[in-house]
Design a protein around this motif. Sequence first.
Motif, short mmCIF file in Angstrom:
data_model
loop_
_atom_site.label_atom_id
_atom_site.label_comp_id
_atom_site.label_asym_id
_atom_site.label_seq_id
_atom_site.Cartn_x
_atom_site.Cartn_y
_atom_site.Cartn_z
N ALA A 46 -1.37 9.78 -0.74
CA ALA A 46 -1.77 10.19 -2.10
C ALA A 46 -0.66 10.98 -2.79
O ALA A 46 -0.46 10.84 -3.99
CB ALA A 46 -3.05 11.00 -2.04
N GLN A 102 5.17 9.53 -7.70
CA GLN A 102 5.69 8.38 -8.44
C GLN A 102 5.17 8.40 -9.87
O GLN A 102 5.90 8.11 -10.81
CB GLN A 102 5.29 7.07 -7.75
CG GLN A 102 5.92 5.85 -8.38
CD GLN A 102 7.45 5.89 -8.32
OE1 GLN A 102 8.01 6.16 -7.27
NE2 GLN A 102 8.10 5.62 -9.42
N PHE A 103 3.91 8.75 -10.07
CA PHE A 103 3.32 8.87 -11.40
C PHE A 103 4.12 9.87 -12.24
O PHE A 103 4.47 9.60 -13.38
CB PHE A 103 1.85 9.32 -11.27
CG PHE A 103 1.18 9.61 -12.58
CD1 PHE A 103 0.63 8.59 -13.32
CD2 PHE A 103 1.10 10.91 -13.06
CE1 PHE A 103 0.00 8.86 -14.54
CE2 PHE A 103 0.48 11.19 -14.27
CZ PHE A 103 -0.07 10.15 -15.01
N THR A 113 0.84 -1.19 0.00
CA THR A 113 0.00 0.00 0.00
C THR A 113 0.87 1.24 0.00
O THR A 113 1.89 1.29 0.69
CB THR A 113 -0.93 0.02 1.23
OG1 THR A 113 -0.15 -0.17 2.39
CG2 THR A 113 -1.99 -1.04 1.13
N PRO A 114 0.48 2.26 -0.75
CA PRO A 114 1.26 3.49 -0.77
C PRO A 114 1.15 4.22 0.57
O PRO A 114 0.19 4.04 1.31
CB PRO A 114 0.63 4.31 -1.89
CG PRO A 114 -0.72 3.73 -2.09
CD PRO A 114 -0.65 2.29 -1.64
N THR A 115 2.13 5.06 0.86
CA THR A 115 2.14 5.78 2.13
C THR A 115 1.26 7.02 2.10
O THR A 115 1.01 7.60 3.12
CB THR A 115 3.58 6.19 2.51
OG1 THR A 115 4.10 6.99 1.45
CG2 THR A 115 4.44 4.98 2.72
N ASP A 166 2.55 10.60 -2.44
CA ASP A 166 3.58 9.67 -2.90
C ASP A 166 3.18 9.00 -4.21
O ASP A 166 4.01 8.81 -5.09
CB ASP A 166 3.85 8.60 -1.84
CG ASP A 166 4.49 9.16 -0.58
OD1 ASP A 166 5.08 10.27 -0.66
OD2 ASP A 166 4.42 8.50 0.47
N VAL A 167 1.92 8.65 -4.34
CA VAL A 167 1.43 8.02 -5.57
C VAL A 167 1.54 8.99 -6.73
O VAL A 167 2.00 8.65 -7.82
CB VAL A 167 -0.03 7.54 -5.38
CG1 VAL A 167 -0.60 7.04 -6.70
CG2 VAL A 167 -0.10 6.45 -4.33
N PHE A 168 1.12 10.22 -6.51
CA PHE A 168 1.19 11.24 -7.55
C PHE A 168 2.63 11.54 -7.94
O PHE A 168 2.95 11.64 -9.13
CB PHE A 168 0.48 12.52 -7.09
CG PHE A 168 0.31 13.54 -8.17
CD1 PHE A 168 -0.43 13.27 -9.31
CD2 PHE A 168 0.91 14.77 -8.06
CE1 PHE A 168 -0.58 14.21 -10.32
CE2 PHE A 168 0.77 15.72 -9.06
CZ PHE A 168 0.03 15.44 -10.18
#
Length: 60
Positions: A8, A14-15, A4-6, A10-12
Motif C-alpha cells: 500500500a 507512486q500516487f 500487482t503492487p508490492t 508503494d501505491v501511495f
Amino acid sequence: MGATPTGADDVFDQFLTDRGHETEPVGWDQNRRKKQCPDCGGLHDEAATSCTVCGWTPSR
C-alpha cells in the motif's frame, strides 16, 4: 491482468510522485558547520534533533 503492487505504501508513494510530490525521507540541509532546517531555514548545532524555530523533525 496488470502487475500487482508490492504494498500500500508503494501505491501511495507512486500516487504522490505522479503529482509532483517528493516521497523520499527529508533530512537536515548543511550550511557550513551547522544543520539547517529545510522548512524554515533555522540554523542549529550538529547535535540538534529537531528545529527549535518551527518544530520540524527529520523523517526516518
